[in-house]
Design a protein around this motif. Sequence first.
Motif, PDB file in Angstrom:
ATOM      1  N   UNK A   1      45.916  11.227  36.552  1.00 36.67           N
ATOM      2  CA  UNK A   1      46.159  10.540  35.300  1.00 36.67           C
ATOM      3  C   UNK A   1      44.901  10.527  34.442  1.00 36.67           C
ATOM      4  N   UNK A   2      45.132  10.523  33.152  1.00 43.22           N
ATOM      5  CA  UNK A   2      44.055  10.441  32.170  1.00 43.22           C
ATOM      6  C   UNK A   2      43.145  11.659  32.225  1.00 43.22           C
ATOM      7  N   UNK A   3      43.713  12.757  32.609  1.00 42.19           N
ATOM      8  CA  UNK A   3      42.978  14.011  32.604  1.00 42.19           C
ATOM      9  C   UNK A   3      43.711  15.005  31.713  1.00 42.19           C
ATOM     10  N   UNK A   4      42.974  15.941  31.263  1.00 38.62           N
ATOM     11  CA  UNK A   4      43.559  16.943  30.375  1.00 38.62           C
ATOM     12  C   UNK A   4      43.913  18.197  31.159  1.00 38.62           C
ATOM     13  N   UNK A   5      45.090  18.701  30.867  1.00 38.91           N
ATOM     14  CA  UNK A   5      45.566  19.869  31.612  1.00 38.91           C
ATOM     15  C   UNK A   5      46.108  20.932  30.681  1.00 38.91           C
ATOM     16  N   UNK A   6      46.137  22.118  31.216  1.00 41.16           N
ATOM     17  CA  UNK A   6      46.660  23.249  30.471  1.00 41.16           C
ATOM     18  C   UNK A   6      47.672  24.015  31.320  1.00 41.16           C
ATOM     19  N   UNK A   7      48.903  24.025  30.889  1.00 42.31           N
ATOM     20  CA  UNK A   7      49.901  24.848  31.593  1.00 42.31           C
ATOM     21  C   UNK A   7      49.648  26.333  31.340  1.00 42.31           C
ATOM     22  N   UNK A   8      49.991  27.108  32.316  1.00 43.25           N
ATOM     23  CA  UNK A   8      49.857  28.552  32.170  1.00 43.25           C
ATOM     24  C   UNK A   8      51.100  29.233  32.708  1.00 43.25           C
ATOM     25  N   UNK A   9      51.352  30.364  32.176  1.00 43.57           N
ATOM     26  CA  UNK A   9      52.481  31.155  32.646  1.00 43.57           C
ATOM     27  C   UNK A   9      51.950  32.431  33.268  1.00 43.57           C
ATOM     28  N   UNK A  10      52.446  32.737  34.428  1.00 46.53           N
ATOM     29  CA  UNK A  10      52.073  33.981  35.095  1.00 46.53           C
ATOM     30  C   UNK A  10      53.314  34.840  35.270  1.00 46.53           C
ATOM     31  N   UNK A  11      53.153  36.068  34.976  1.00 48.90           N
ATOM     32  CA  UNK A  11      54.237  37.029  35.197  1.00 48.90           C
ATOM     33  C   UNK A  11      53.744  38.044  36.220  1.00 48.90           C
ATOM     34  N   UNK A  12      54.448  38.097  37.286  1.00 50.38           N
ATOM     35  CA  UNK A  12      54.043  38.971  38.379  1.00 50.38           C
ATOM     36  C   UNK A  12      55.111  40.028  38.593  1.00 50.38           C
ATOM     37  N   UNK A  13      54.685  41.219  38.596  1.00 50.60           N
ATOM     38  CA  UNK A  13      55.646  42.291  38.850  1.00 50.60           C
ATOM     39  C   UNK A  13      55.983  42.312  40.336  1.00 50.60           C
ATOM     40  N   UNK A  14      57.221  42.374  40.588  1.00 53.63           N
ATOM     41  CA  UNK A  14      57.632  42.256  41.992  1.00 53.63           C
ATOM     42  C   UNK A  14      58.749  43.212  42.328  1.00 53.63           C
ATOM     43  N   UNK A  15      58.767  44.301  41.660  1.00 54.02           N
ATOM     44  CA  UNK A  15      59.825  45.242  41.980  1.00 54.02           C
ATOM     45  C   UNK A  15      59.574  45.863  43.340  1.00 54.02           C
ATOM     46  N   UNK A  16      60.534  46.547  43.809  1.00 54.64           N
ATOM     47  CA  UNK A  16      60.480  46.992  45.192  1.00 54.64           C
ATOM     48  C   UNK A  16      59.345  47.972  45.441  1.00 54.64           C
ATOM     49  N   UNK A  17      58.987  48.716  44.417  1.00 55.50           N
ATOM     50  CA  UNK A  17      57.904  49.669  44.610  1.00 55.50           C
ATOM     51  C   UNK A  17      56.553  49.044  44.317  1.00 55.50           C
ATOM     52  N   UNK A  18      56.609  47.841  43.977  1.00 54.75           N
ATOM     53  CA  UNK A  18      55.383  47.171  43.613  1.00 54.75           C
ATOM     54  C   UNK A  18      55.473  45.738  44.104  1.00 54.75           C
ATOM     55  N   UNK A  19      55.737  45.619  45.351  1.00 50.45           N
ATOM     56  CA  UNK A  19      56.009  44.313  45.925  1.00 50.45           C
ATOM     57  C   UNK A  19      54.882  43.344  45.641  1.00 50.45           C
ATOM     58  N   UNK A  20      55.303  42.144  45.395  1.00 51.17           N
ATOM     59  CA  UNK A  20      54.372  41.061  45.147  1.00 51.17           C
ATOM     60  C   UNK A  20      53.387  40.993  46.290  1.00 51.17           C
TER      61      UNK A  20
END
Length: 546
Positions: free
Chosen positions: A174-193
């Motif tokens: 509480x009483x702290x500042x935060x920043x949301x972030x979005x991550x996009x990870x490629x996870x197709x079968x030939x490029x498994x996460x």
Amino acid sequence: MLQEKASAVTDDGMTRVQPGGEAELVPDPSRLGQSTASSIPSGNEPDQNIENIKVVLHERELWKKFHEAGTEMIITKAGRRMFPSYKVKVTGMNPKTKYILLTDIVPADDHRYKFCDNKWMVAGKAEPAMPGRLYVHPDSPATGAHWMRQLVSFQKLKLTNNHLDPFGHIILNSMHKYQPRLHIVKADENNAFGSKNTAYCTHVFHETAFISVTSYQNHKITQLKIENNPFAKGFRGSEEGDLRVSRLQGKEYPVISKNMVRQRLISSHSHLAGKLGAGVLTGHPQVLSSYQYETGGHLSNSDPQDPLSNHFPQTRDPGLLYHCFKHRDNARHLELGCKRPYLETSAAVSEDHYFRSPPSYESPLLSHPYCTEAITSREACMYGSMETESGSGDTDEPNPPSLNCNMWATMQPYPRYSVQTVEGVPYQPFTAHFTNTATVTSVVPHPSPSMTSRPQADLGVYNSATAQRGLPVIPPSSSSSSSSQPVPGSRDRSTHPPLYHRKPGSPLRPHRDFSAYPAQSTMSIRDPSYQYQMGLSSAGTHWTDS
DNA sequence: TCCCCTGGCACATTTGAATCGC
DNA sequence: AGCGATTCAAATGTGCCAGGGG
């Protein structure tokens, strides 16, 4: 060094870093109607389009309204949703490629705030960062076509101040500042996460930064929430938020809440008006890329309107992006510490849960498998990693059902944490932590004197079941989420999420995609060394340093 | 005394099962 | 029997408030 390897920066401050280390110019996202999102592609498939993915923040104008007033987000022990909710429109994906979309929320700086004179002011040093968690979008993994088809909503994400939260909510102070972030990870079968080919990018919308509170401080924010959040409709009605109360209390006159009294008194005596538009934001953006960590430089904010634009580094080193993992071992100097209001009640959650003795800094998040009850829910897939360690029995669920969601442990990057970069270190692919304890432990950074009181847990991808079985499990898709079964006898679906059952035919078999992680290549998605954030503003208009 | 947090409250919205009609 | 529309109770989300603790 880093600067020398820095990618080209566009005249608008937007930079693209090619996996191969080359930079390409990209249009100013703001000109594209996007928010100041930034992305740093990773991976070694330049011909893949993850670096071309564009993300637009939904309801940006609403976010801006809140941002201008100094966004506050309520956090509760049971977990509270964000409002405005985090929704994005994604374009530029390969329709057939599968991606995992996830968000995390990192400290925007290392300050604690107080609301004084109708504005946020620094009140001291931040509490040690909470164990980082990721919220994996329940549709993940899904094809680019799926993500681009409609808005991607993270509205089910919940914030909590319960350090022992067993539900996978994102834990904040509480009483702290935060920043949301979005991550996009490629996870197709030939490029498994988690494979060597894993590519990902990170997007930050500076207007989504907020200060976490247990009760609203700024009446302006309260009113914005009431006006815009359908669930708060009950408090709408002219000045009648107060009138309603008076009616409820059988009074003829409006009841002015304590908060309102305070707000109004403050307003009448403060110079708020002059400050509101001033953009006095000295809380330094701290959710920054490793470049800043490394160079101390500043990345220009791609949002020309943001007064903090020039606080962000412009240099980015793709090389660093790809190989930071091992450096972290040497560079992340942590002193574990943690506010533990709830820990004290649990003997099982011992001190070393949070305080690992240096120098072998070992994130409690990572060194202890998350093994609480199922935290999956119909929609939410928020994965924590720290709560239960050996003391899992302390949770309310004596017999934790198997967990079918991934557990994601995150770390809270702070700009002052330097990441030593060693040139020539081979690219370390993004590797989610579908790993066991040993694996994770092997990659966590060691503390150093330069880092203080900031538990920087790796952003591991954790799954309780995985942790226990050593098998990674992929997050469920939203479609399958609808098939989740409620916990018998549970009224509160949010607090007792049902077990999750993946529908047959759901994209990507978890084991296929995640089981082959190279244990030694694990790294953190939130490792600043892997993050590239640009245009990250740390605060609202009147979030000020003292 | 002040600040912050918690739990309970009332209200509105959302969800999903049950029911009905075609 | 199957499907879609409607109804309604339960679940959920929200801000407010009193009270407690540090």
